[in-house]
Design a protein around this motif. Sequence first.
Motif, PDB file in Angstrom:
ATOM      1  N   SER A  94       0.860  -1.185   0.000  1.00  0.00           N
ATOM      2  CA  SER A  94       0.000   0.000   0.000  1.00  0.00           C
ATOM      3  C   SER A  94       0.896   1.235   0.000  1.00  0.00           C
ATOM      4  O   SER A  94       2.061   1.171   0.377  1.00  0.00           O
ATOM      5  CB  SER A  94      -0.918   0.010   1.217  1.00  0.00           C
ATOM      6  OG  SER A  94      -0.163   0.118   2.422  1.00  0.00           O
ATOM      7  N   THR A  95       0.351   2.363  -0.448  1.00  0.00           N
ATOM      8  CA  THR A  95       1.152   3.587  -0.450  1.00  0.00           C
ATOM      9  C   THR A  95       0.886   4.399   0.815  1.00  0.00           C
ATOM     10  O   THR A  95      -0.147   4.239   1.476  1.00  0.00           O
ATOM     11  CB  THR A  95       0.853   4.461  -1.688  1.00  0.00           C
ATOM     12  OG1 THR A  95      -0.492   4.953  -1.595  1.00  0.00           O
ATOM     13  CG2 THR A  95       1.077   3.698  -2.988  1.00  0.00           C
ATOM     14  N   VAL A  96       1.816   5.274   1.103  1.00  0.00           N
ATOM     15  CA  VAL A  96       1.642   6.180   2.240  1.00  0.00           C
ATOM     16  C   VAL A  96       0.369   6.997   2.038  1.00  0.00           C
ATOM     17  O   VAL A  96      -0.424   7.182   2.961  1.00  0.00           O
ATOM     18  CB  VAL A  96       2.882   7.086   2.409  1.00  0.00           C
ATOM     19  CG1 VAL A  96       2.633   8.168   3.449  1.00  0.00           C
ATOM     20  CG2 VAL A  96       4.103   6.249   2.788  1.00  0.00           C
ATOM     21  N   MET A  97       0.131   7.458   0.799  1.00  0.00           N
ATOM     22  CA  MET A  97      -1.063   8.248   0.496  1.00  0.00           C
ATOM     23  C   MET A  97      -2.343   7.464   0.762  1.00  0.00           C
ATOM     24  O   MET A  97      -3.267   7.981   1.381  1.00  0.00           O
ATOM     25  CB  MET A  97      -1.028   8.719  -0.967  1.00  0.00           C
ATOM     26  CG  MET A  97      -2.168   9.624  -1.379  1.00  0.00           C
ATOM     27  SD  MET A  97      -3.670   8.857  -2.052  1.00  0.00           S
ATOM     28  CE  MET A  97      -3.107   7.702  -3.239  1.00  0.00           C
ATOM     29  N   GLU A  98      -2.401   6.222   0.300  1.00  0.00           N
ATOM     30  CA  GLU A  98      -3.595   5.406   0.528  1.00  0.00           C
ATOM     31  C   GLU A  98      -3.889   5.278   2.014  1.00  0.00           C
ATOM     32  O   GLU A  98      -5.045   5.385   2.443  1.00  0.00           O
ATOM     33  CB  GLU A  98      -3.409   4.009  -0.080  1.00  0.00           C
ATOM     34  CG  GLU A  98      -3.396   3.989  -1.579  1.00  0.00           C
ATOM     35  CD  GLU A  98      -2.916   2.668  -2.160  1.00  0.00           C
ATOM     36  OE1 GLU A  98      -3.255   2.407  -3.328  1.00  0.00           O
ATOM     37  OE2 GLU A  98      -2.193   1.908  -1.474  1.00  0.00           O
ATOM     38  N   ASN A  99      -2.858   5.080   2.809  1.00  0.00           N
ATOM     39  CA  ASN A  99      -3.042   4.940   4.250  1.00  0.00           C
ATOM     40  C   ASN A  99      -3.441   6.251   4.902  1.00  0.00           C
ATOM     41  O   ASN A  99      -4.257   6.258   5.824  1.00  0.00           O
ATOM     42  CB  ASN A  99      -1.765   4.365   4.878  1.00  0.00           C
ATOM     43  CG  ASN A  99      -1.589   2.922   4.493  1.00  0.00           C
ATOM     44  OD1 ASN A  99      -2.358   2.054   4.898  1.00  0.00           O
ATOM     45  ND2 ASN A  99      -0.594   2.638   3.658  1.00  0.00           N
ATOM     46  N   ALA A 100      -2.915   7.364   4.401  1.00  0.00           N
ATOM     47  CA  ALA A 100      -3.303   8.673   4.934  1.00  0.00           C
ATOM     48  C   ALA A 100      -4.778   8.945   4.660  1.00  0.00           C
ATOM     49  O   ALA A 100      -5.521   9.366   5.551  1.00  0.00           O
ATOM     50  CB  ALA A 100      -2.430   9.762   4.324  1.00  0.00           C
ATOM     51  N   VAL A 101      -5.208   8.691   3.435  1.00  0.00           N
ATOM     52  CA  VAL A 101      -6.609   8.919   3.067  1.00  0.00           C
ATOM     53  C   VAL A 101      -7.523   7.993   3.860  1.00  0.00           C
ATOM     54  O   VAL A 101      -8.540   8.421   4.420  1.00  0.00           O
ATOM     55  CB  VAL A 101      -6.808   8.750   1.547  1.00  0.00           C
ATOM     56  CG1 VAL A 101      -8.276   8.733   1.177  1.00  0.00           C
ATOM     57  CG2 VAL A 101      -6.082   9.857   0.796  1.00  0.00           C
ATOM     58  N   ARG A 102      -7.166   6.731   3.933  1.00  0.00           N
ATOM     59  CA  ARG A 102      -7.970   5.738   4.641  1.00  0.00           C
ATOM     60  C   ARG A 102      -8.152   6.095   6.116  1.00  0.00           C
ATOM     61  O   ARG A 102      -9.160   5.768   6.731  1.00  0.00           O
ATOM     62  CB  ARG A 102      -7.293   4.366   4.510  1.00  0.00           C
ATOM     63  CG  ARG A 102      -8.105   3.203   5.001  1.00  0.00           C
ATOM     64  CD  ARG A 102      -7.419   1.856   4.738  1.00  0.00           C
ATOM     65  NE  ARG A 102      -7.205   1.668   3.302  1.00  0.00           N
ATOM     66  CZ  ARG A 102      -6.016   1.388   2.733  1.00  0.00           C
ATOM     67  NH1 ARG A 102      -4.937   1.264   3.470  1.00  0.00           N
ATOM     68  NH2 ARG A 102      -5.921   1.220   1.439  1.00  0.00           N
ATOM     69  N   ASN A 103      -7.160   6.797   6.683  1.00  0.00           N
ATOM     70  CA  ASN A 103      -7.201   7.143   8.103  1.00  0.00           C
ATOM     71  C   ASN A 103      -7.485   8.621   8.347  1.00  0.00           C
ATOM     72  O   ASN A 103      -7.277   9.120   9.448  1.00  0.00           O
ATOM     73  CB  ASN A 103      -5.884   6.726   8.762  1.00  0.00           C
ATOM     74  CG  ASN A 103      -5.794   5.218   8.870  1.00  0.00           C
ATOM     75  OD1 ASN A 103      -6.365   4.621   9.768  1.00  0.00           O
ATOM     76  ND2 ASN A 103      -5.107   4.599   7.921  1.00  0.00           N
ATOM     77  N   SER A 104      -7.985   9.313   7.316  1.00  0.00           N
ATOM     78  CA  SER A 104      -8.410  10.713   7.418  1.00  0.00           C
ATOM     79  C   SER A 104      -7.343  11.635   8.007  1.00  0.00           C
ATOM     80  O   SER A 104      -7.635  12.489   8.844  1.00  0.00           O
ATOM     81  CB  SER A 104      -9.699  10.815   8.242  1.00  0.00           C
ATOM     82  OG  SER A 104     -10.717  10.049   7.655  1.00  0.00           O
ATOM     83  N   VAL A 105      -6.111  11.470   7.542  1.00  0.00           N
ATOM     84  CA  VAL A 105      -5.035  12.349   7.982  1.00  0.00           C
ATOM     85  C   VAL A 105      -5.256  13.723   7.352  1.00  0.00           C
ATOM     86  O   VAL A 105      -5.339  13.832   6.131  1.00  0.00           O
ATOM     87  CB  VAL A 105      -3.657  11.774   7.579  1.00  0.00           C
ATOM     88  CG1 VAL A 105      -2.548  12.763   7.918  1.00  0.00           C
ATOM     89  CG2 VAL A 105      -3.414  10.428   8.250  1.00  0.00           C
ATOM     90  N   PRO A 106      -5.365  14.768   8.167  1.00  0.00           N
ATOM     91  CA  PRO A 106      -5.592  16.101   7.603  1.00  0.00           C
ATOM     92  C   PRO A 106      -4.375  16.582   6.821  1.00  0.00           C
ATOM     93  O   PRO A 106      -3.234  16.331   7.207  1.00  0.00           O
ATOM     94  CB  PRO A 106      -5.847  16.974   8.835  1.00  0.00           C
ATOM     95  CG  PRO A 106      -5.240  16.243   9.973  1.00  0.00           C
ATOM     96  CD  PRO A 106      -5.288  14.781   9.624  1.00  0.00           C
ATOM     97  N   GLY A 107      -4.649  17.260   5.695  1.00  0.00           N
ATOM     98  CA  GLY A 107      -3.578  17.829   4.902  1.00  0.00           C
ATOM     99  C   GLY A 107      -3.160  16.990   3.716  1.00  0.00           C
ATOM    100  O   GLY A 107      -2.405  17.451   2.874  1.00  0.00           O
ATOM    101  N   ILE A 108      -3.641  15.765   3.622  1.00  0.00           N
ATOM    102  CA  ILE A 108      -3.360  14.929   2.451  1.00  0.00           C
ATOM    103  C   ILE A 108      -4.628  14.929   1.607  1.00  0.00           C
ATOM    104  O   ILE A 108      -5.619  14.289   1.948  1.00  0.00           O
ATOM    105  CB  ILE A 108      -2.975  13.482   2.844  1.00  0.00           C
ATOM    106  CG1 ILE A 108      -1.717  13.480   3.716  1.00  0.00           C
ATOM    107  CG2 ILE A 108      -2.786  12.627   1.600  1.00  0.00           C
ATOM    108  CD1 ILE A 108      -0.453  13.933   3.022  1.00  0.00           C
ATOM    109  N   GLU A 109      -4.594  15.677   0.514  1.00  0.00           N
ATOM    110  CA  GLU A 109      -5.784  15.837  -0.327  1.00  0.00           C
ATOM    111  C   GLU A 109      -5.892  14.764  -1.398  1.00  0.00           C
ATOM    112  O   GLU A 109      -6.988  14.312  -1.715  1.00  0.00           O
ATOM    113  CB  GLU A 109      -5.778  17.234  -0.949  1.00  0.00           C
ATOM    114  CG  GLU A 109      -5.867  18.322   0.114  1.00  0.00           C
ATOM    115  CD  GLU A 109      -5.609  19.713  -0.425  1.00  0.00           C
ATOM    116  OE1 GLU A 109      -5.620  19.904  -1.658  1.00  0.00           O
ATOM    117  OE2 GLU A 109      -5.384  20.614   0.397  1.00  0.00           O
ATOM    118  N   ALA A 110      -4.766  14.375  -1.993  1.00  0.00           N
ATOM    119  CA  ALA A 110      -4.719  13.279  -2.972  1.00  0.00           C
ATOM    120  C   ALA A 110      -5.747  13.446  -4.090  1.00  0.00           C
ATOM    121  O   ALA A 110      -6.488  12.527  -4.404  1.00  0.00           O
ATOM    122  CB  ALA A 110      -4.882  11.943  -2.260  1.00  0.00           C
TER     123      ALA A 110
END
Length: 106
Positions: free
Chosen positions: A22-38
């Motif tokens: 998995s990518t760092v981005m996918e994990n950020a989005v999946r976990n609602s990390v603020p600031g990662i818009e993707a």
Amino acid sequence: MPKLTIVAFDGTRFDLDVDQGSTVMENAVRNSVPGIEAECGGACACATCHVYVDEAWTEQVGQPEAMEEDMLDFAFDVRPTSRLSCQIRMKAAYDGLVVHVPERQA
């Protein structure tokens, strides 16, 4: 299952168990990390998943390839440790990886 820590701009830490591949981005989005818009969904066609790789990990994660480097030209406050999180694919060797989210995306 590798561990990944994403530090939001406000200092909030997201300590995640992630799947290899998995990518760092996918994990950020999946976990609602603020600031990662993707905005492009991981196609390396924007710079809205920009992160700073923690200095302890920059050598291991490596430098961006040409296409990613071109997209980083559109990112806000690019630094030597800047990467697009959609281009960092998690693997066992990245267990414990730490990345930081910039103040804003471009």
